[in-house]
Write a protein that holds these residues in place. Sequence first.
Motif, mmCIF file in Angstrom:
data_model
loop_
_atom_site.group_PDB
_atom_site.id
_atom_site.type_symbol
_atom_site.label_atom_id
_atom_site.label_comp_id
_atom_site.label_asym_id
_atom_site.label_seq_id
_atom_site.Cartn_x
_atom_site.Cartn_y
_atom_site.Cartn_z
ATOM 1 N N ALA A 1 0.850 -1.187 0.000
ATOM 2 C CA ALA A 1 0.000 0.000 0.000
ATOM 3 C C ALA A 1 0.889 1.242 0.000
ATOM 4 C CB ALA A 1 -0.901 -0.007 1.230
ATOM 5 N N PRO A 2 0.453 2.312 -0.697
ATOM 6 C CA PRO A 2 -0.868 2.540 -1.275
ATOM 7 C C PRO A 2 -1.022 2.091 -2.735
ATOM 8 C CG PRO A 2 0.396 4.559 -1.392
ATOM 9 C CD PRO A 2 1.281 3.550 -0.710
ATOM 10 N N GLU A 3 -0.046 1.391 -3.277
ATOM 11 C CA GLU A 3 -0.135 1.009 -4.690
ATOM 12 C C GLU A 3 -0.887 -0.314 -4.860
ATOM 13 O OE1 GLU A 3 0.685 3.489 -6.200
ATOM 14 O OE2 GLU A 3 1.973 4.426 -4.721
ATOM 15 N N THR A 4 -1.316 -0.560 -6.106
ATOM 16 C CA THR A 4 -2.046 -1.796 -6.411
ATOM 17 C C THR A 4 -1.450 -2.559 -7.586
ATOM 18 O OG1 THR A 4 -3.541 -0.658 -7.952
ATOM 19 C CG2 THR A 4 -4.229 -0.798 -5.627
ATOM 20 N N GLY A 5 -0.510 -1.955 -8.310
ATOM 21 C CA GLY A 5 -0.008 -2.543 -9.545
ATOM 22 C C GLY A 5 -0.649 -1.920 -10.772
ATOM 23 N N PHE A 6 -1.636 -1.010 -10.533
ATOM 24 C CA PHE A 6 -2.303 -0.302 -11.624
ATOM 25 C C PHE A 6 -2.226 1.198 -11.373
ATOM 26 C CE2 PHE A 6 -4.289 -4.446 -11.240
ATOM 27 C CZ PHE A 6 -4.286 -4.896 -12.548
ATOM 28 N N GLU A 7 -1.951 1.947 -12.413
ATOM 29 C CA GLU A 7 -1.885 3.402 -12.274
ATOM 30 C C GLU A 7 -3.246 3.968 -11.887
ATOM 31 O OE1 GLU A 7 -0.244 5.298 -15.695
ATOM 32 O OE2 GLU A 7 1.735 4.362 -15.483
ATOM 33 N N GLU A 8 -3.237 4.945 -11.006
ATOM 34 C CA GLU A 8 -4.405 5.724 -10.581
ATOM 35 C C GLU A 8 -5.396 4.952 -9.711
ATOM 36 O OE1 GLU A 8 -5.787 7.025 -14.384
ATOM 37 O OE2 GLU A 8 -4.472 8.779 -14.405
ATOM 38 N N ILE A 9 -5.084 3.688 -9.392
ATOM 39 C CA ILE A 9 -5.902 2.938 -8.437
ATOM 40 C C ILE A 9 -5.028 2.630 -7.230
ATOM 41 C CG2 ILE A 9 -7.365 0.934 -8.046
ATOM 42 C CD1 ILE A 9 -7.713 0.672 -11.042
ATOM 43 N N HIS A 10 -5.520 2.949 -6.045
ATOM 44 C CA HIS A 10 -4.704 2.858 -4.837
ATOM 45 C C HIS A 10 -5.394 2.046 -3.749
ATOM 46 C CE1 HIS A 10 -2.216 6.044 -6.577
ATOM 47 N NE2 HIS A 10 -3.348 6.670 -6.852
ATOM 48 N N LYS A 11 -4.599 1.562 -2.811
ATOM 49 C CA LYS A 11 -5.122 0.973 -1.583
ATOM 50 C C LYS A 11 -5.050 2.029 -0.487
ATOM 51 C CE LYS A 11 -2.305 -2.668 -1.391
ATOM 52 N NZ LYS A 11 -1.705 -3.132 -2.647
ATOM 53 N N LEU A 12 -6.113 2.139 0.303
ATOM 54 C CA LEU A 12 -6.018 2.958 1.494
ATOM 55 C C LEU A 12 -5.122 2.218 2.482
ATOM 56 C CD1 LEU A 12 -6.897 5.466 3.054
ATOM 57 C CD2 LEU A 12 -8.856 4.157 3.911
ATOM 58 N N GLU A 13 -4.115 2.904 2.991
ATOM 59 C CA GLU A 13 -3.157 2.258 3.880
ATOM 60 C C GLU A 13 -3.824 1.851 5.190
ATOM 61 O OE1 GLU A 13 -2.844 5.174 2.358
ATOM 62 O OE2 GLU A 13 -0.746 5.720 1.984
ATOM 63 N N PRO A 14 -3.308 0.792 5.838
ATOM 64 C CA PRO A 14 -3.800 0.440 7.174
ATOM 65 C C PRO A 14 -3.696 1.626 8.124
ATOM 66 C CG PRO A 14 -2.378 -1.284 6.316
ATOM 67 C CD PRO A 14 -2.271 -0.140 5.356
ATOM 68 N N ALA A 15 -4.643 1.716 9.062
ATOM 69 C CA ALA A 15 -4.656 2.774 10.087
ATOM 70 C C ALA A 15 -4.780 4.177 9.489
ATOM 71 C CB ALA A 15 -3.420 2.682 10.979
ATOM 72 N N HIS A 16 -5.442 4.290 8.350
ATOM 73 C CA HIS A 16 -5.673 5.592 7.715
ATOM 74 C C HIS A 16 -7.167 5.793 7.466
ATOM 75 C CE1 HIS A 16 -1.362 5.549 6.940
ATOM 76 N NE2 HIS A 16 -1.443 6.788 6.475
ATOM 77 N N PHE A 17 -7.542 7.060 7.373
ATOM 78 C CA PHE A 17 -8.893 7.374 6.916
ATOM 79 C C PHE A 17 -8.847 8.507 5.905
ATOM 80 C CE2 PHE A 17 -8.669 10.273 10.672
ATOM 81 C CZ PHE A 17 -9.072 11.473 10.092
ATOM 82 N N LEU A 18 -9.897 8.563 5.103
ATOM 83 C CA LEU A 18 -10.111 9.659 4.169
ATOM 84 C C LEU A 18 -11.366 10.412 4.598
ATOM 85 C CD1 LEU A 18 -9.677 7.775 0.760
ATOM 86 C CD2 LEU A 18 -7.986 9.272 1.836
ATOM 87 N N LEU A 19 -11.312 11.724 4.584
ATOM 88 C CA LEU A 19 -12.503 12.536 4.825
ATOM 89 C C LEU A 19 -12.749 13.379 3.583
ATOM 90 C CD1 LEU A 19 -14.719 13.196 6.835
ATOM 91 C CD2 LEU A 19 -13.317 15.100 7.659
ATOM 92 N N ILE A 20 -13.825 13.055 2.879
ATOM 93 C CA ILE A 20 -14.166 13.732 1.626
ATOM 94 C C ILE A 20 -15.218 14.791 1.915
ATOM 95 C CG2 ILE A 20 -15.098 13.400 -0.696
ATOM 96 C CD1 ILE A 20 -14.154 10.472 -0.490
ATOM 97 N N ASP A 21 -14.864 16.048 1.684
ATOM 98 C CA ASP A 21 -15.773 17.174 1.908
ATOM 99 C C ASP A 21 -16.299 17.645 0.558
ATOM 100 O OD1 ASP A 21 -16.991 19.661 2.416
ATOM 101 O OD2 ASP A 21 -15.679 20.033 4.130
ATOM 102 N N LEU A 22 -17.547 17.297 0.268
ATOM 103 C CA LEU A 22 -18.111 17.635 -1.037
ATOM 104 C C LEU A 22 -18.470 19.106 -1.151
ATOM 105 C CD1 LEU A 22 -20.277 14.445 -1.559
ATOM 106 C CD2 LEU A 22 -18.315 15.152 -2.911
ATOM 107 N N LYS A 23 -18.670 19.779 -0.017
ATOM 108 C CA LYS A 23 -18.929 21.219 -0.052
ATOM 109 C C LYS A 23 -17.693 21.979 -0.524
ATOM 110 C CE LYS A 23 -22.355 21.429 3.712
ATOM 111 N NZ LYS A 23 -22.581 21.935 5.100
ATOM 112 N N LYS A 24 -16.548 21.589 0.016
ATOM 113 C CA LYS A 24 -15.291 22.266 -0.309
ATOM 114 C C LYS A 24 -14.558 21.604 -1.469
ATOM 115 C CE LYS A 24 -14.566 23.742 4.492
ATOM 116 N NZ LYS A 24 -13.667 23.656 5.675
ATOM 117 N N GLY A 25 -14.996 20.419 -1.860
ATOM 118 C CA GLY A 25 -14.327 19.715 -2.949
ATOM 119 C C GLY A 25 -12.940 19.259 -2.575
ATOM 120 N N LYS A 26 -12.758 18.836 -1.313
ATOM 121 C CA LYS A 26 -11.433 18.446 -0.835
ATOM 122 C C LYS A 26 -11.448 17.039 -0.238
ATOM 123 C CE LYS A 26 -9.752 23.123 0.185
ATOM 124 N NZ LYS A 26 -9.190 24.014 1.234
#
Length: 455
Positions: free
Chosen positions: A191-216
Motif C-alpha cells: 500500500a498505497p499502490e495496487t499494480g495499476f496506475e491511478e488505483i490505490h489501496k487505502l493504507e492500514p490505520a488511515h482514513f479519508l474525509l471527503i468534503d463535497l462542499k469544499k471539494g477536498k
Amino acid sequence: MCGIAGKIYFGEGKVNLQELGPMSSKIAHRGPDDEGFYVSKDKRVGLVNRRLAIIDLSAKGHQPMRRGSLVITFNGEIYNFKELRESLEKDGNHFTSGTDTEVILTLYQKWGPKCLKFLRGMFALAIYDERQNTVFIARDRLGKKPLKYFFKNGVFIFASELKAILTQKEVSVTPDWVSISNFLTYGYVAAPETGFEEIHKLEPAHFLLIDLKKGKIRKERYWFLDYSEKLSLSEEEWVEKILDEVGQATRLRMIADVPLGAFLSGGVDSSLVVATMAGLSSKPVKTFTIGFKEEAWSEAKHAQRIAKLYRADHTTLIAEPSNVEILSELAYQYEEPFADASSVVTYMVSKLARKHVTVILNGDGGDENFAGYDRFFRVKRDASFESFLPILRTFGIPIAALLKKERIRKFLQKSKLPFSHRYVTYNSYFLNEDKEALFTPKLNNLALGTNSYKV
C-alpha cells in the motif's frame, strides 16, 4: 466477510443504480446473504453493500444502514461492540438491531472520525453524512480488510476489490511498472499502490474525509505502533500474560451467530488457537487441514495429533498436483501481483471449510509477533556482528573465496549494505542487481530504475 463499494461525483455527474449494480455483482461472492444500495438525494453519492451475515442475521442488519443523517456501508467485525453498546446505552442511545454496524454509526454521531480509537476489530467502512455532505472512509489498524480507490477528474470510486472499480467507465487499466518492479522484490504490492496506475489501496490505520462542499479530500493516519513502554516480566509472568491475551482475543473472535471453526496445521500458532477455542467451547471445534501425499511436506499428521488431543471435529483434504489448475481463479481473486505459493492450499482449505462453517480463526500473525521467521534470526545475528564486520570483511571475503565458502562470502558481501537494505535481501525474490540483469532497457525505463530497497 462483506463487500463494500461506492461512487462519488464532485462535479456534474449523477450516480445511478445502473452504475452501482455491476459493482455489486463483482463482489457478490463476498456477501451472498443480502444486497443493498443507497443513492443520495442530490445523486452525488452512491453506496453499495454485499452482506455476509455474522451477527444479527435478521433484516435489521441490512446495509447500507441509516441512523439519523448518517448512512454506512461496512465490512468487518468489531469485537468489542457489546461493551461499546452498553456504554452508549448508558448515555441514552437506543438501538434497533443487534449489529456492530449500528454501534459504529452511533459512535460516529458522537465522536466523528475520532470514533476509530474505540474500535477493536477489523474493518473497512464508508459513512456518508447527509447534513455535512461528507464521506468518511476508514480502514483498520493492520489492514486486514481491503479498501481500494480511484480518483480522477472529479470522480471518486472505492470498493473492497479492484474488479468492482474496473466496472466503471471512468477507469482504464494501465500497469504501474514501478509497483511491478517492487513486486518482483517483495512478492506483493505494498500500500498505497495496487499494480495499476491511478488505483490505490487505502493504507492500514488511515482514513479519508471527503468534503463535497469544499471539494477536498483529506487523508490522515490515526494510529501508530508504540514501542516506548517496555515490560520487564519473568518467564512465568510472560506465559500468564500471553495466554491471557490470546484467550481474550480468541473469545472475542468467537462471538458469532453462525458456525465457526479453525485452520489447523499442527504448528505452535494454529494449535494454540484451537486449544484456546476448545477451552471456550461446549462443542467440538471444527478444524480443517490441507495435507500432501508426500509425508515430508505434509503437516496433516501433526494437525491430526492436535485435533485428537483437543477432541476437534477434524477434516483433512489431500492436495493433488492437478490442483494448480486453480491458479487462474486465484489470479482473478487476488487481483494484484502476488507471489505466495501457499495461496493455493489456503484457497483449497478455505473452500473446504466453507462447506461446514462461515467464520474461520487461524494462527496468522504469530511469527510476526514472536519473531518466528528465519529472517529475524539473521537480523539478530547481524546486530551482534555489526561492530566486527569491517575487520571480518577485510580478511574474510578473500579467505572465503579461496576456500570456496560461498555462503560466508555472500554474507560478508551483503554486510556492506545499510542494515535496512540488508534486511530486504533476506526477504526478497529478486534483488536490485537481479532485476538489472533481467529487465530490458525499455522495462527498466518504464520502472524508472526503481530502487526497491527504499520503498
